[in-house]
Design a protein around this motif. Sequence first.
Motif, mmCIF file in Angstrom:
data_model
loop_
_atom_site.group_PDB
_atom_site.id
_atom_site.type_symbol
_atom_site.label_atom_id
_atom_site.label_comp_id
_atom_site.label_asym_id
_atom_site.label_seq_id
_atom_site.Cartn_x
_atom_site.Cartn_y
_atom_site.Cartn_z
ATOM 1 N N HIS A 32 9.464 -5.923 -1.294
ATOM 2 C CA HIS A 32 9.001 -6.803 -0.219
ATOM 3 C C HIS A 32 7.715 -7.508 -0.635
ATOM 4 O O HIS A 32 6.757 -6.886 -1.081
ATOM 5 N N GLY A 33 7.701 -8.839 -0.534
ATOM 6 C CA GLY A 33 6.541 -9.638 -0.880
ATOM 7 C C GLY A 33 6.494 -10.095 -2.325
ATOM 8 O O GLY A 33 5.653 -10.932 -2.671
ATOM 9 N N ALA A 34 7.392 -9.579 -3.167
ATOM 10 C CA ALA A 34 7.391 -9.969 -4.581
ATOM 11 C C ALA A 34 8.272 -11.193 -4.789
ATOM 12 O O ALA A 34 9.026 -11.619 -3.905
ATOM 13 N N GLN A 35 8.163 -11.790 -5.973
ATOM 14 C CA GLN A 35 9.042 -12.886 -6.341
ATOM 15 C C GLN A 35 9.355 -12.815 -7.827
ATOM 16 O O GLN A 35 8.608 -12.242 -8.611
ATOM 17 N N THR A 36 10.487 -13.394 -8.213
ATOM 18 C CA THR A 36 10.939 -13.402 -9.593
ATOM 19 C C THR A 36 11.090 -14.837 -10.054
ATOM 20 O O THR A 36 11.717 -15.655 -9.369
ATOM 21 N N GLN A 37 10.507 -15.158 -11.214
ATOM 22 C CA GLN A 37 10.601 -16.496 -11.782
ATOM 23 C C GLN A 37 11.831 -16.596 -12.682
ATOM 24 O O GLN A 37 12.097 -15.707 -13.482
ATOM 25 N N GLY A 41 13.770 -21.775 -11.063
ATOM 26 C CA GLY A 41 12.759 -21.693 -10.019
ATOM 27 C C GLY A 41 12.542 -20.263 -9.567
ATOM 28 O O GLY A 41 13.120 -19.314 -10.108
ATOM 29 N N ALA A 42 11.698 -20.114 -8.553
ATOM 30 C CA ALA A 42 11.319 -18.787 -8.073
ATOM 31 C C ALA A 42 12.312 -18.270 -7.033
ATOM 32 O O ALA A 42 12.930 -19.040 -6.291
ATOM 33 N N ILE A 43 12.454 -16.940 -7.000
ATOM 34 C CA ILE A 43 13.230 -16.261 -5.964
ATOM 35 C C ILE A 43 12.278 -15.338 -5.218
ATOM 36 O O ILE A 43 11.645 -14.469 -5.823
ATOM 37 N N ARG A 44 12.156 -15.535 -3.913
ATOM 38 C CA ARG A 44 11.278 -14.703 -3.087
ATOM 39 C C ARG A 44 12.097 -13.548 -2.518
ATOM 40 O O ARG A 44 13.072 -13.760 -1.796
ATOM 41 N N HIS A 45 11.685 -12.341 -2.860
ATOM 42 C CA HIS A 45 12.473 -11.171 -2.502
ATOM 43 C C HIS A 45 12.623 -10.992 -0.989
ATOM 44 O O HIS A 45 13.707 -10.643 -0.502
#
Length: 303
Positions: A32-37, A41-45
């Motif tokens: 929760h609150g993390a993201q993956t590049q 583009g970015a993916i917000r968990h």
Amino acid sequence: MSFVEYSDCIQDGDVAIMYLGLNMMTPVKVQHGAQTQTRYGAIRHSTDLIGQRYGSKVTCSKGGWVHMLHPTPELWTVSLPHRTQILYTTDISTITMMLELKPGSVVCESGTGSGSLSHAILRTIAPTGHLHTVEFHEQRAEKVAEEFKEHRVDHLVTVRNQDVCKDGFGVTGVADAVFLDIPKPWEAVGHAKTAMKKHGGRLCSFSPCIEQVQRTCEALESQGFDEVSTLEVLLRVLDVRTITLPLPDFGPDPANHVESNAVDGAPPSAAAAPPSVTMKTTTPPTKMAAHTGYLTFATKPRT
């Protein structure tokens, strides 16, 4: 999420497999609150992953998209972070079959390495079996123990950091099967026999060099193992594609002759593209992965 039980939706704390394209997969720890590049583009968990069904198509911030897959031992094998050379599905499938693994089996393994085979064993022996795995390298043993806990299979496995050739597997008379992937497997054959049940069991040793195989076979025979055999598994994947081939010109069909209606030298309307046929076919790879290792199997007889 568990590597041995399927879940419908992605939850906080899960390990999901992000599929970006053919032979392009990577594990993602969902938080929760993390993201993956990604390249798309970015993916917000919190908004893009948690609560979504496994297998969903997730849109990235740049407009591209990926698929998020439920983890399996097969997907983990092709996406795990390599700390050692690993076993792949071709050898793993043969090992699990030839060792006669099933739900409830007790297995001893050394060395653990990156845990590729370990996950396949755990899925096979769940929910009542157990894996005793030994890793000589302390940091690798600690890391694979963390991964087993993250993947929620730690209740099925015991990880020991010790030298199996000197100290054995830490258990006696409990194993239905033993797997060895170490530089000198012949030095661990006696410990493998000690770990196996009195009514017998199966053993497998993986070695890349035939000299290792020879010494291992000698040790197996001296320890009273039967049915000693060695094999090598090679995989050739064929590419399925659609092709169009021209048909040969056999001349006009006298049974279905059509008079030409050419006017002032114009070509007849029937003189179109030459006939052809479309079909599915397979082509072999231009390069094929060669030798990985020899699998030596043996049986401990009932005592």
